[in-house]
Design a protein around this motif. Sequence first.
Motif, short mmCIF file in Angstrom:
data_model
loop_
_atom_site.label_atom_id
_atom_site.label_comp_id
_atom_site.label_asym_id
_atom_site.label_seq_id
_atom_site.Cartn_x
_atom_site.Cartn_y
_atom_site.Cartn_z
N ALA A 40 0.81 -1.22 0.00
CA ALA A 40 0.00 0.00 0.00
C ALA A 40 0.84 1.27 0.00
O ALA A 40 0.57 2.20 -0.77
CB ALA A 40 -0.94 -0.01 1.22
N ARG A 41 1.84 1.35 0.87
CA ARG A 41 2.64 2.58 0.94
C ARG A 41 3.36 2.84 -0.37
O ARG A 41 3.47 3.99 -0.82
CB ARG A 41 3.64 2.49 2.09
CG ARG A 41 4.55 3.71 2.23
CD ARG A 41 3.75 4.98 2.39
NE ARG A 41 4.60 6.15 2.48
CZ ARG A 41 4.25 7.37 2.09
NH1 ARG A 41 3.05 7.58 1.58
NH2 ARG A 41 5.08 8.38 2.22
N PHE A 97 -5.89 -6.70 5.46
CA PHE A 97 -5.48 -5.41 4.93
C PHE A 97 -6.67 -4.52 4.57
O PHE A 97 -6.50 -3.33 4.28
CB PHE A 97 -4.63 -5.59 3.67
CG PHE A 97 -3.38 -6.40 3.89
CD1 PHE A 97 -2.33 -5.92 4.63
CD2 PHE A 97 -3.28 -7.69 3.36
CE1 PHE A 97 -1.19 -6.66 4.84
CE2 PHE A 97 -2.14 -8.45 3.54
CZ PHE A 97 -1.09 -7.94 4.29
N GLY A 98 -7.87 -5.07 4.59
CA GLY A 98 -9.04 -4.37 4.06
C GLY A 98 -9.42 -3.10 4.78
O GLY A 98 -10.09 -2.24 4.20
N ASP A 99 -9.05 -2.96 6.06
CA ASP A 99 -9.45 -1.76 6.80
C ASP A 99 -8.27 -0.85 7.12
O ASP A 99 -8.36 0.00 8.02
CB ASP A 99 -10.17 -2.16 8.10
CG ASP A 99 -9.26 -2.93 9.05
OD1 ASP A 99 -8.17 -3.37 8.61
OD2 ASP A 99 -9.63 -3.09 10.23
N LEU A 100 -7.17 -0.99 6.40
CA LEU A 100 -6.01 -0.14 6.65
C LEU A 100 -6.28 1.29 6.18
O LEU A 100 -7.03 1.51 5.23
CB LEU A 100 -4.77 -0.70 5.95
CG LEU A 100 -4.24 -2.04 6.45
CD1 LEU A 100 -2.97 -2.42 5.71
CD2 LEU A 100 -3.99 -1.99 7.95
N PHE A 105 -5.01 -3.25 0.43
CA PHE A 105 -4.78 -4.61 -0.05
C PHE A 105 -3.30 -4.77 -0.36
O PHE A 105 -2.55 -3.78 -0.42
CB PHE A 105 -5.61 -4.91 -1.30
CG PHE A 105 -5.54 -3.83 -2.35
CD1 PHE A 105 -4.46 -3.74 -3.23
CD2 PHE A 105 -6.56 -2.88 -2.46
CE1 PHE A 105 -4.39 -2.74 -4.18
CE2 PHE A 105 -6.50 -1.87 -3.41
CZ PHE A 105 -5.41 -1.80 -4.27
N THR A 106 -2.88 -6.00 -0.55
CA THR A 106 -1.58 -6.30 -1.12
C THR A 106 -1.80 -6.58 -2.60
O THR A 106 -2.60 -7.45 -2.94
CB THR A 106 -0.94 -7.51 -0.43
OG1 THR A 106 -0.55 -7.14 0.89
CG2 THR A 106 0.30 -7.98 -1.18
N LEU A 107 -1.11 -5.85 -3.44
CA LEU A 107 -1.30 -6.03 -4.88
C LEU A 107 -0.33 -7.08 -5.39
O LEU A 107 0.89 -6.93 -5.29
CB LEU A 107 -1.06 -4.71 -5.62
CG LEU A 107 -1.35 -4.76 -7.13
CD1 LEU A 107 -2.85 -4.93 -7.37
CD2 LEU A 107 -0.83 -3.51 -7.82
N ALA A 146 2.41 -3.58 5.07
CA ALA A 146 1.94 -2.62 4.07
C ALA A 146 2.86 -1.41 3.93
O ALA A 146 2.69 -0.60 3.01
CB ALA A 146 0.53 -2.14 4.44
N GLY A 147 3.85 -1.29 4.84
CA GLY A 147 4.77 -0.16 4.80
C GLY A 147 4.19 1.09 5.42
O GLY A 147 4.73 2.20 5.24
N LEU A 148 3.12 0.95 6.19
CA LEU A 148 2.45 2.10 6.79
C LEU A 148 2.89 2.35 8.22
O LEU A 148 2.39 3.28 8.87
CB LEU A 148 0.92 1.89 6.76
CG LEU A 148 0.33 1.74 5.34
CD1 LEU A 148 -1.13 1.34 5.42
CD2 LEU A 148 0.50 3.02 4.55
#
Length: 376
Positions: free
Chosen positions: A49-50, A88-91, A97-99, A373-375
């Motif tokens: 995500a990030r 990951f759906g509520d980040l 999500f992870t792509l 996610a890198g967040l």
Amino acid sequence: MEQVEVVVVGAGPVGLALGVALTQQGHQVVVLDRLAAGANTSRAAVVHARTLEMLADLGISERLVELGIKAKSFSVRSGRRELMPVEFGDLPTPYPFTLMVPQDVTERVLLERLTELGGEVRRPYVVTGVVQDADGATVTLADGQTIRASYVVAADGMHSVVRDQAGLGFEGEDLELSFALADVKAEGLPLEEVVLFFSKEGILVSAPLPDGTIRLVAQIDPAPEQPDVAFAQRLVDTRGPGRGEVVVREVVWGSRFRIHERVAPRYRAGRILLAGDAAHTHSPAGGQGMNLGLRDAVALAGALSTALRKGDEGPLDEYAVRAVEEARRVVALAHRLTVIGTAKPALRSIRNVALRVLALNPRIRRGLALQLAGLR
């Protein structure tokens, strides 16, 4: 002698992203690569995500999302039993999500964007030397050509010639672990979720790809150079959801690899800077490698633009410090995940119980999701 603002050595995803970002900001950039054509194997296959947030301003993210699988969860299992779900759906991100998208697709999208902006990749150009002075650096190619630039960026991978010539070092160690990788056509594995299977025989990662194949990764010694259907079938029978649950039809592509954990202690030597695998390399656990490199590229492009337009090199020094710190954090995370996944047989049942207990705490699950996610 040709004169440009920036020479980027290496046209993998990191070099291409840097070329896109600098060209979009109006700078003269030359991207060089030693290969006659881009690699057509998938290798890295995860964009977090990030990273998507940072690529959005380059006109890249939405194109990638259209071509990938939005995996909204990651599951650690022992056979059919789930040990820890990671959602990951509520980040807090536009990309919850992870792509799942193969590296060759990511490179193609980046190259198309670079071309749209008027840039190009020059192939095959082998860099044999870089000499710098107070005002810039001169890149020498194998055919005798030279290019003069204000800055040179080494994005030429783990065995970077530019990094070594600049004396920037590459500190760390190699782990005594061997891994097999196989992209397979199979029935019985999840097509929208990444799963890490723990078993008595060892770990198995199952990750769906948008062309309908599933990536299998397993720690095994010795790993075959070219995994075949029989090998892949044994992996899913002994390490997957259960014998007879999965049928492997075809191995589309396969390879083997070992883990190198290294970080350059410095990312800058005067007019020469590092990004991507030239600066750091580590375990693929958590799918962090290409993501870290792409974030390097976007951050470095901003710092270079400031230096070129205003003569202020402060942001370059800040990049060099912050990027090293982030790399060390990511290497440590990937190392921890690898240690957990490759625990010795005597410790595996204890590990599994510990994970089930930890999974009861939603803060732990969310914290892991944010880290991956890198967040955070």
